[in-house]
Motif scaffolding. Sequence first.
Motif, PDB file in Angstrom:
ATOM      1  N   LEU A  58      -0.627   4.387   7.285  1.00  0.00           N
ATOM      2  CA  LEU A  58      -0.697   5.413   6.240  1.00  0.00           C
ATOM      3  C   LEU A  58      -1.024   6.782   6.827  1.00  0.00           C
ATOM      4  CD1 LEU A  58      -2.588   3.296   3.563  1.00  0.00           C
ATOM      5  CD2 LEU A  58      -0.253   4.185   3.338  1.00  0.00           C
ATOM      6  N   ARG A  59      -1.897   6.806   7.814  1.00  0.00           N
ATOM      7  CA  ARG A  59      -2.223   8.064   8.496  1.00  0.00           C
ATOM      8  C   ARG A  59      -0.994   8.627   9.198  1.00  0.00           C
ATOM      9  NH1 ARG A  59      -7.309  11.050   9.225  1.00  0.00           N
ATOM     10  NH2 ARG A  59      -8.840   9.870   8.046  1.00  0.00           N
ATOM     11  N   LEU A  60      -0.263   7.771   9.886  1.00  0.00           N
ATOM     12  CA  LEU A  60       0.938   8.220  10.587  1.00  0.00           C
ATOM     13  C   LEU A  60       1.980   8.738   9.596  1.00  0.00           C
ATOM     14  CD1 LEU A  60       1.268   5.330  13.203  1.00  0.00           C
ATOM     15  CD2 LEU A  60       0.482   7.662  13.628  1.00  0.00           C
ATOM     16  N   TYR A  61       1.985   8.186   8.397  1.00  0.00           N
ATOM     17  CA  TYR A  61       2.925   8.609   7.362  1.00  0.00           C
ATOM     18  C   TYR A  61       2.558   9.967   6.781  1.00  0.00           C
ATOM     19  CZ  TYR A  61       6.555   7.570   3.873  1.00  0.00           C
ATOM     20  OH  TYR A  61       7.711   7.567   3.120  1.00  0.00           O
ATOM     21  N   GLY A  62       1.284  10.366   6.971  1.00  0.00           N
ATOM     22  CA  GLY A  62       0.866  11.687   6.507  1.00  0.00           C
ATOM     23  C   GLY A  62      -0.293  11.708   5.545  1.00  0.00           C
ATOM     24  N   PHE A  63      -0.843  10.530   5.209  1.00  0.00           N
ATOM     25  CA  PHE A  63      -1.986  10.476   4.300  1.00  0.00           C
ATOM     26  C   PHE A  63      -3.272  10.573   5.130  1.00  0.00           C
ATOM     27  CE2 PHE A  63       1.375   8.000   2.093  1.00  0.00           C
ATOM     28  CZ  PHE A  63       1.535   8.833   0.989  1.00  0.00           C
ATOM     29  N   ASN A  64      -3.798  11.776   5.246  1.00  0.00           N
ATOM     30  CA  ASN A  64      -4.877  12.047   6.191  1.00  0.00           C
ATOM     31  C   ASN A  64      -6.286  11.813   5.645  1.00  0.00           C
ATOM     32  OD1 ASN A  64      -3.016  12.873   8.176  1.00  0.00           O
ATOM     33  ND2 ASN A  64      -2.913  14.925   7.276  1.00  0.00           N
ATOM     34  N   LEU A 119       0.811  -1.223   0.000  1.00  0.00           N
ATOM     35  CA  LEU A 119       0.000   0.000   0.000  1.00  0.00           C
ATOM     36  C   LEU A 119       0.843   1.271   0.000  1.00  0.00           C
ATOM     37  CD1 LEU A 119      -2.870  -0.973   2.459  1.00  0.00           C
ATOM     38  CD2 LEU A 119      -3.164  -0.235   0.082  1.00  0.00           C
ATOM     39  N   LEU A 120       1.904   1.308   0.775  1.00  0.00           N
ATOM     40  CA  LEU A 120       2.713   2.525   0.833  1.00  0.00           C
ATOM     41  C   LEU A 120       3.322   2.829  -0.517  1.00  0.00           C
ATOM     42  CD1 LEU A 120       3.854   4.850   2.469  1.00  0.00           C
ATOM     43  CD2 LEU A 120       5.758   3.382   3.150  1.00  0.00           C
ATOM     44  N   ASP A 121       3.837   1.812  -1.178  1.00  0.00           N
ATOM     45  CA  ASP A 121       4.387   2.003  -2.532  1.00  0.00           C
ATOM     46  C   ASP A 121       3.288   2.453  -3.496  1.00  0.00           C
ATOM     47  OD1 ASP A 121       6.545   1.522  -4.669  1.00  0.00           O
ATOM     48  OD2 ASP A 121       4.933   0.206  -5.362  1.00  0.00           O
ATOM     49  N   TYR A 122       2.091   1.892  -3.346  1.00  0.00           N
ATOM     50  CA  TYR A 122       0.964   2.261  -4.203  1.00  0.00           C
ATOM     51  C   TYR A 122       0.618   3.736  -4.029  1.00  0.00           C
ATOM     52  CZ  TYR A 122      -3.533   1.654  -6.602  1.00  0.00           C
ATOM     53  OH  TYR A 122      -4.584   1.758  -7.476  1.00  0.00           O
ATOM     54  N   PHE A 123       0.613   4.198  -2.793  1.00  0.00           N
ATOM     55  CA  PHE A 123       0.292   5.594  -2.507  1.00  0.00           C
ATOM     56  C   PHE A 123       1.377   6.534  -3.039  1.00  0.00           C
ATOM     57  CE2 PHE A 123      -3.144   4.124  -0.122  1.00  0.00           C
ATOM     58  CZ  PHE A 123      -3.866   5.166   0.428  1.00  0.00           C
ATOM     59  N   GLU A 124       2.614   6.116  -2.932  1.00  0.00           N
ATOM     60  CA  GLU A 124       3.721   6.991  -3.321  1.00  0.00           C
ATOM     61  C   GLU A 124       4.006   6.984  -4.818  1.00  0.00           C
ATOM     62  OE1 GLU A 124       6.691   7.569   0.388  1.00  0.00           O
ATOM     63  OE2 GLU A 124       6.917   5.641  -0.644  1.00  0.00           O
ATOM     64  N   ASN A 125       3.710   5.873  -5.483  1.00  0.00           N
ATOM     65  CA  ASN A 125       4.151   5.740  -6.878  1.00  0.00           C
ATOM     66  C   ASN A 125       3.061   5.414  -7.898  1.00  0.00           C
ATOM     67  OD1 ASN A 125       7.013   6.062  -6.207  1.00  0.00           O
ATOM     68  ND2 ASN A 125       6.826   4.052  -5.241  1.00  0.00           N
TER      69      ASN A 125
END
Length: 328
Positions: free
Chosen positions: A131-137, A98-104
Amino acid sequence: MKKVTLYLVLFFGVTIILSSFKNIEKPTNNPPSEFELLVQYLESNGNFINTLAPALITAEEVKENLKNEKYLVLDIRSGDWFDYGHIKKSKNVKGPELLDYFENKIDPTAYDKITIICYSGQSASYYTSLLRLYGFNNVYSLKWGMSSWAEEFATNIWIKNSKDEYIDQVEKTANSKLEAVSTPMLNTGKTDAKEILQTRIKEAFAKPYKEFIVKSAVAFENPADYFIVNYTSEESYNEGHLKGAVQYQPKQCLASSTSLYKIPANKKILVNCDTGLSAAYAVAYLNVIGYDVYNLAYGSNSYMNSTLVEKGLNGWTKNEIKNFPIVE
């Protein structure tokens, strides 16, 4: 003779003064640990776990927005289950990716809400918290997962796992929080709080969520193996909890100014909420800041479902199933 005496007095006086200076401890300026830097950063940048968590969305809201291009649904179930049946327009993405999906792969800011979906809502809540902690609110998890969408998905998930198996073994006496204890040691090698956070979250995504799960049978047989955080309201806690569990009020007790530092860093931490959903958010947070932490699968519904239902405390019932259409 008077001069000699005066000189001796002055000599001893200066000696005493110099000696007193030597005995004054110099102030220490030890830099904050990675743990302290990370907690301070998270609390000063939204303090998500103590303010907004859990970020849940209902099946009704998802259904109402199926034609809304500003709503994105990401289904993290296996490819086979996704092919068997999924929500219209949803995308199948593996949880660890998911993190890679959100970033790329997407522009997350293009959406009002991005909903993460799994079988029960628990793993989706865990990844949503990361994801929220990473900054995706704008990320949410579907309450009860696909079990709330159609009964065929709930049969082997919430229906099967909502039990009263240990209802006669719950403890109802309150347990006190510990005094201040040692905190986790992080070793990312970073000195910038944001870089520490990013490193820790990437490490969290690399660990399968199933490794964070503890079933109620294990918890009731070996409660002393864990420091048990009962992450529920006081009312729910008083209705019954695992032996030795300590009540931690959601949205406030995981702060450095309240009870975070009373969680021991040298024990396994087991988080128990009513549903396993709020606990999954807390597990993600505690994992990122360095605790050895686990989630009680299906929460208190796994051992005292009828009590939760009777008292109106997030007890699972078939009324949660909306039987909305699926796409095969």
